[in-house]
Motif scaffolding. Structure first.
Motif, PDB file in Angstrom:
ATOM      1  N   GLY A   1       0.813  -1.212   0.000  1.00  0.00           N
ATOM      2  CA  GLY A   1       0.000   0.000   0.000  1.00  0.00           C
ATOM      3  C   GLY A   1       0.847   1.263   0.000  1.00  0.00           C
ATOM      4  N   TRP A   2       2.004   1.190   0.659  1.00  0.00           N
ATOM      5  CA  TRP A   2       2.873   2.370   0.730  1.00  0.00           C
ATOM      6  C   TRP A   2       3.400   2.772  -0.646  1.00  0.00           C
ATOM      7  CZ3 TRP A   2       8.047   2.662  -0.672  1.00  0.00           C
ATOM      8  CH2 TRP A   2       8.683   1.439  -0.939  1.00  0.00           C
ATOM      9  N   ILE A   3       3.518   1.787  -1.552  1.00  0.00           N
ATOM     10  CA  ILE A   3       4.022   2.107  -2.893  1.00  0.00           C
ATOM     11  C   ILE A   3       2.987   2.934  -3.652  1.00  0.00           C
ATOM     12  CG2 ILE A   3       4.841   1.138  -5.067  1.00  0.00           C
ATOM     13  CD1 ILE A   3       5.760  -1.325  -3.482  1.00  0.00           C
ATOM     14  N   LYS A   4       1.709   2.554  -3.521  1.00  0.00           N
ATOM     15  CA  LYS A   4       0.657   3.363  -4.140  1.00  0.00           C
ATOM     16  C   LYS A   4       0.643   4.764  -3.544  1.00  0.00           C
ATOM     17  CE  LYS A   4      -2.438  -0.459  -5.372  1.00  0.00           C
ATOM     18  NZ  LYS A   4      -3.794  -1.043  -5.204  1.00  0.00           N
ATOM     19  N   ASN A   5       0.803   4.834  -2.217  1.00  0.00           N
ATOM     20  CA  ASN A   5       0.859   6.155  -1.574  1.00  0.00           C
ATOM     21  C   ASN A   5       2.045   6.963  -2.084  1.00  0.00           C
ATOM     22  OD1 ASN A   5      -1.372   5.454  -0.040  1.00  0.00           O
ATOM     23  ND2 ASN A   5      -0.171   4.759   1.712  1.00  0.00           N
ATOM     24  N   LEU A   6       3.175   6.271  -2.303  1.00  0.00           N
ATOM     25  CA  LEU A   6       4.367   6.948  -2.828  1.00  0.00           C
ATOM     26  C   LEU A   6       4.081   7.552  -4.192  1.00  0.00           C
ATOM     27  CD1 LEU A   6       7.491   7.498  -2.641  1.00  0.00           C
ATOM     28  CD2 LEU A   6       7.768   5.334  -3.872  1.00  0.00           C
ATOM     29  N   PHE A   7       3.467   6.773  -5.076  1.00  0.00           N
ATOM     30  CA  PHE A   7       3.176   7.276  -6.421  1.00  0.00           C
ATOM     31  C   PHE A   7       2.150   8.403  -6.384  1.00  0.00           C
ATOM     32  CE2 PHE A   7       4.416   2.834  -8.094  1.00  0.00           C
ATOM     33  CZ  PHE A   7       5.747   3.222  -8.207  1.00  0.00           C
ATOM     34  N   GLU A   8       1.184   8.310  -5.464  1.00  0.00           N
ATOM     35  CA  GLU A   8       0.221   9.414  -5.317  1.00  0.00           C
ATOM     36  C   GLU A   8       0.920  10.688  -4.854  1.00  0.00           C
ATOM     37  OE1 GLU A   8      -2.661   7.899  -2.612  1.00  0.00           O
ATOM     38  OE2 GLU A   8      -3.575   6.531  -4.079  1.00  0.00           O
ATOM     39  N   GLU A   9       1.864  10.547  -3.916  1.00  0.00           N
ATOM     40  CA  GLU A   9       2.620  11.706  -3.439  1.00  0.00           C
ATOM     41  C   GLU A   9       3.475  12.306  -4.560  1.00  0.00           C
ATOM     42  OE1 GLU A   9       4.079  14.597  -0.768  1.00  0.00           O
ATOM     43  OE2 GLU A   9       2.345  13.238  -0.641  1.00  0.00           O
ATOM     44  N   ILE A  10       4.032  11.447  -5.397  1.00  0.00           N
ATOM     45  CA  ILE A  10       4.818  11.933  -6.543  1.00  0.00           C
ATOM     46  C   ILE A  10       3.934  12.761  -7.465  1.00  0.00           C
ATOM     47  CG2 ILE A  10       5.999  11.194  -8.655  1.00  0.00           C
ATOM     48  CD1 ILE A  10       7.037   8.772  -7.008  1.00  0.00           C
ATOM     49  N   ASN A  11       2.748  12.258  -7.760  1.00  0.00           N
ATOM     50  CA  ASN A  11       1.860  12.984  -8.665  1.00  0.00           C
ATOM     51  C   ASN A  11       1.359  14.289  -8.055  1.00  0.00           C
ATOM     52  OD1 ASN A  11       1.940  11.317 -10.949  1.00  0.00           O
ATOM     53  ND2 ASN A  11       0.510   9.851 -10.039  1.00  0.00           N
ATOM     54  N   ARG A  12       1.274  14.349  -6.714  1.00  0.00           N
ATOM     55  CA  ARG A  12       0.931  15.622  -6.074  1.00  0.00           C
ATOM     56  C   ARG A  12       2.071  16.618  -6.202  1.00  0.00           C
ATOM     57  NH1 ARG A  12      -1.910  12.413  -2.165  1.00  0.00           N
ATOM     58  NH2 ARG A  12      -0.023  12.168  -0.916  1.00  0.00           N
ATOM     59  N   ARG A  13       3.303  16.123  -6.031  1.00  0.00           N
ATOM     60  CA  ARG A  13       4.463  17.022  -6.086  1.00  0.00           C
ATOM     61  C   ARG A  13       4.900  17.341  -7.512  1.00  0.00           C
ATOM     62  NH1 ARG A  13       8.814  15.479  -1.355  1.00  0.00           N
ATOM     63  NH2 ARG A  13       7.333  15.058   0.341  1.00  0.00           N
ATOM     64  N   GLY A  14       4.660  16.412  -8.410  1.00  0.00           N
ATOM     65  CA  GLY A  14       5.139  16.552  -9.780  1.00  0.00           C
ATOM     66  C   GLY A  14       6.127  15.452 -10.101  1.00  0.00           C
ATOM     67  N   PRO A  15       6.207  15.008 -11.372  1.00  0.00           N
ATOM     68  CA  PRO A  15       7.046  13.872 -11.753  1.00  0.00           C
ATOM     69  C   PRO A  15       8.533  14.075 -11.477  1.00  0.00           C
ATOM     70  CG  PRO A  15       6.199  15.032 -13.693  1.00  0.00           C
ATOM     71  CD  PRO A  15       5.464  15.558 -12.529  1.00  0.00           C
ATOM     72  N   GLU A  16       8.965  15.333 -11.394  1.00  0.00           N
ATOM     73  CA  GLU A  16      10.383  15.584 -11.107  1.00  0.00           C
ATOM     74  C   GLU A  16      10.766  15.122  -9.699  1.00  0.00           C
ATOM     75  OE1 GLU A  16       7.996  19.043  -9.752  1.00  0.00           O
ATOM     76  OE2 GLU A  16       8.128  17.910 -11.635  1.00  0.00           O
ATOM     77  N   SER A  17       9.780  14.929  -8.818  1.00  0.00           N
ATOM     78  CA  SER A  17      10.069  14.482  -7.449  1.00  0.00           C
ATOM     79  C   SER A  17      10.275  12.973  -7.364  1.00  0.00           C
ATOM     80  CB  SER A  17       8.916  14.877  -6.518  1.00  0.00           C
ATOM     81  OG  SER A  17       7.732  14.144  -6.826  1.00  0.00           O
ATOM     82  N   ALA A  18       9.995  12.258  -8.431  1.00  0.00           N
ATOM     83  CA  ALA A  18      10.037  10.798  -8.416  1.00  0.00           C
ATOM     84  C   ALA A  18      11.467  10.278  -8.335  1.00  0.00           C
ATOM     85  CB  ALA A  18       9.366  10.239  -9.667  1.00  0.00           C
ATOM     86  N   PRO A  19      11.649   9.092  -7.791  1.00  0.00           N
ATOM     87  CA  PRO A  19      12.956   8.448  -7.901  1.00  0.00           C
ATOM     88  C   PRO A  19      13.226   8.150  -9.365  1.00  0.00           C
ATOM     89  CG  PRO A  19      11.318   6.891  -7.096  1.00  0.00           C
ATOM     90  CD  PRO A  19      10.664   8.243  -7.098  1.00  0.00           C
ATOM     91  N   ASP A  20      14.476   8.204  -9.748  1.00  0.00           N
ATOM     92  CA  ASP A  20      14.820   7.943 -11.145  1.00  0.00           C
ATOM     93  C   ASP A  20      14.755   6.457 -11.469  1.00  0.00           C
ATOM     94  OD1 ASP A  20      15.583  10.712 -11.914  1.00  0.00           O
ATOM     95  OD2 ASP A  20      17.043  10.417 -10.320  1.00  0.00           O
TER      96      ASP A  20
END
Length: 496
Positions: free
Chosen positions: A302-321
Motif C-alpha cells: 500500500g505504501w508504494i501506491k501512496n508513494l506514487f500518489e505523493e509523486i503525482n501531487r508534487r510533480g514527476p520531477e520528485s520521483a525516484p529515477d
C-alpha cells in the motif's frame, strides 16, 4: 629369488619416486596457475573436485541429487555460468534436464517466423534521470552487477568485478559498504549504494553528510546513487559484517571501528514515510547532480501506491529515477533463516506488481524498474524483461563467474575460493586479471542468449519482449500467459 626381490623393490621405490615427483610437479603447477581458485588454494587435492564432478556425469543414476535438485542454485545453473564465464560452449546434448512441472516455470512463446539475425538490433542504451538529474546516466547494458559491498567481498573479488564490468560495458553496484579504491580500479560505471548506516557518506554521528556525498559524486565513474531500504536476504534487518572481516581499510572506508562487527540499523532512521523518502531522494540528487533511486523488497505494498500518489501531487520531477525490486528469497548477505525463507515476496510476484503500480500512476517514462533476484541464466533475465523490467542485475551469478563453488561460507572468513574472505592465504587463489575476463564473458553470454530468446519470440531486441511472450506453469499443471495472470491496462495482449 633374491635378485627378483631386489628388482621388485627397486621398481617399487622407482614408482613411489615417480608418483612423489609427479605430486610435487602438480603442487607447483596448481599453486602458481591463476585460472582455478580451488586448485590454487588447495594444490593437488583441489583436482579431486573436477574429477568427481566429471565422474558424477557417468554415475549420476547412483546419486539422489540430480542436475536440478540442488539448492539454492542447482548444478545445471552453476555449470551454465561456469561455461559462459570461461567462454566455453553453453550448448547441451541429449535433451533438457529442466522439468516444466514446478509452478512458476517460464515457457517462452516462440514465433513461427523468428527474427533473422541480420534484422536484429544490438544492445540499445537507456537513459536514467533524463530531464531531472544534472548528469543523467545513459546506461549501456540491460544486465549489470548487483550490490556486493567491499568487506563482504574480498579485495581481489571487487577488483575483478570492476575490471570485468568495464570490459563488458555494464555497471557495478558498490553495495552498502562504501566506495573503495578497488571499485574504481577498472574504471567501470558505478552505482553507489547508501545503506541504512550511510557507510562512506556518514558523519561522526552516523548521519548523511552532504560534503561526503559530493566527494563520492566527484568521481566520474559514479553514475547513480541508490538508497537501500531493504534487501532480499533480510527484509527489515540491516547489513551484517562480522568483526573478523573489518580490517583497517574497510573500517576507514565505512567510518567504523576496526575489528568490531558492523551492524546496520534495520531501516533508515531519517526515513519513516513516503514523503520523507522523496525528500531524501531530492536532497541526494540536488547535492550530487546524479540520478537517485531506491532498492526494496516488496511485502506490504500500500505504501508504494501512496508513494506514487505523493509523486503525482508534487510533480514527476520528485520521483525516484529508478526503483530496484529485490526478491524476498535470499541473497548474498548473511541473514537469520526466518527472514531469508519467509519474509518478502519473490520477484515472480513482486516485479509485475511494481511495474503495474508504476504504470497505473502514469510514471512509466519517468521511473526505470531494475529487477534483482536469482537472475543467473538467460531465461530468468528474459522473463524479467517480459514482466516489465527495464534493467536486470545479479549478485550470485557474478560470484559463480568469479569461481564460487557454493560452499555456503559467505558469512564466515573461510571462503575456499577467496571471494568472501579477507584471509590473505585464501585470497591468493583468486587472480583478478583472470576472473575479470570471466566476469566480462558472463555478461556478454547472458546478453547474447537473452537476445536469442528475443529473436525466437519474434522481436528484434530484448526490451521489446512483452508479457504475452512468456507463459508461467500454474498449479493445475497448465501454463498461462503472463499478461493473463498480470493484465496491463492499455497493453496490446495479442501474441505475435
Amino acid at each position: 629369488m633374491t635378485a627378483i626381490l631386489n628388482i621388485l623393490t627397486s621398481l617399487f621405490i622407482l614408482v613411489i619416486g615417480v608418483v612423489a615427483l609427479a605430486l610435487v610437479v602438480l603442487f607447483f603447477i596448481d599453486r602458481y596457475q591463476t585460472s582455478d581458485t580451488v586448485r590454487r588454494n588447495y594444490p593437488v587435492i583441489g583436482r579431486m573436485r573436477n574429477i568427481l564432478s566429471e565422474l558424477g556425469e557417468f554415475f549420476r543414476q547412483y546419486f539422489f541429487a540430480m542436475d536440478r535438485e540442488e539448492m539454492p542454485f542447482n548444478r545445471a545453473q552453476r555449470e551454465w555460468v561456469n561455461d559462459a564465464s570461461k567462454a566455453h560452449s553453453t550448448n547441451v546434448a541429449f535433451g533438457s534436464t529442466q522439468t516444466l512441472d514446478p509452478v512458476g516455470t517460464p515457457i517462452f512463446v516462440n514465433c513461427p517466423w523468428p527474427t533473422l539475425e541480420t534484422e536484429a538490433h544490438g544492445i540499445v542504451p537507456m537513459v536514467i534521470g533524463e530531464g531531472v538529474a544534472r548528469e543523467p546516466y545513459n546506461a549501456p547494458s540491460f544486465f549489470n552487477i548487483s550490490g556486493m559491498s567491499y568487506g563482504a567481498l574480498s579485495t581481489p573479488a571487487i577488483t575483478a568485478l570492476s575490471n570485468g564490468a568495464a570490459n563488458a560495458g555494464c555497471w557495478l553496484n558498490t553495495g552498502e559498504g562504501g566506495l573503495s579504491p578497488h571499485h574504481l580500479d577498472g574504471g567501470c560505471d558505478i552505482v553507489f549504494q547508501i545503506g541504512t548506516a550511510k557507510y562512506g557518506v556518514r558523519d561522526k554521528e552516523g548521519h548523511l553528510c552532504d560534503d561526503k556525498l559530493r566527494e563520492v559524486a566527484a568521481h566520474p565513474e559514479v553514475k547513480m546513487f541508490e538508497l537501500k531500504l531493504s534487501q532480499g536476504a533480510k527484509p527489515g534487518k540491516g547489513g551484517i559484517l562480522p568483526g573478523a572481516k573489518v580490517n583497517a581499510q574497510i573500517a576507514a572506508i565505512r567510518g567504523i571501528p576496526e575489528g568490531e562487527a558492523s551492524i546496520s540499523p534495520n531501516r533508515h532512521p531519517d526515513i519513516g514515510s513516503s514523503a520523507e523518502l522523496l525528500d531524501m531522494i531530492a536532497r541526494i540528487r540536488e547535492v550530487t547532480g546524479k540520478p537517485v533511486g531506491f532498492k526494496t523488497v516488496v511485502g506490504a505494498h500500500g505504501w508504494i501506491k501512496n508513494l506514487f500518489e505523493e509523486i503525482n501531487r508534487r510533480g514527476p520531477e520528485s520521483a525516484p529515477d529508478f526503483i530496484t525490486v529485490d526478491s524476498g528469497d535470499g541473497g548474498t548477505g548473511a541473514a537469520p533463516l526466518p527472514l531469508m525463507d519467509h519474509v518478502g515476496l519473490t520477484l515472480r510476484e513482486a516485479l509485475p506488481m511494481m511495474v503495474d503500480m508504476r504504470d497505473a500512476a502514469g510514471l512509466k517514462d519517468r521511473i526505470r524498474i531494475i529487477a534483482s533476484g536469482k537472475l543467473v541464466t538467460p531465461s530468468e533475465v528474459a522473463w524479467a524483461l517480459c514482466a516489465g523490467a527495464d534493467f536486470t542485475i545479479s549478485a550470485r551469478g557474478f560470484m559463480f563467474a568469479l569461481g564460487c563453488i557454493q560452499a555456503m561460507k559467505c558469512n564466515k572468513n573461510t571462503c575456499p575460493t577467496g571471494i568472501t574472505t579477507h584471509d590473505p592465504a585464501l585470497q591468493r587463489g583468486l587472480d583478478p586479471a583472470n576472473k575479470a575476463v570471466r566476469v566480462a564473458n558472463f555478461v556478454n553470454q547472458i546478453r547474447k542468449e537473452v537476445g536469442i530468446i528475443a529473436h525466437s519470440v519474434g522481436v528484434k531486441r530484448p526490451r521489446l519482449m512483452q508479457r504475452y511472450h512468456v507463459r508461467l506453469r500454474c498449479a493445475d499443471g497448465r501454463s498461462r500467459p503472463l499478461d493473463e495472470l498480470y493484465p496491463q491496462a492499455g497493453a496490446d495482449n495479442q501474441a505475435a
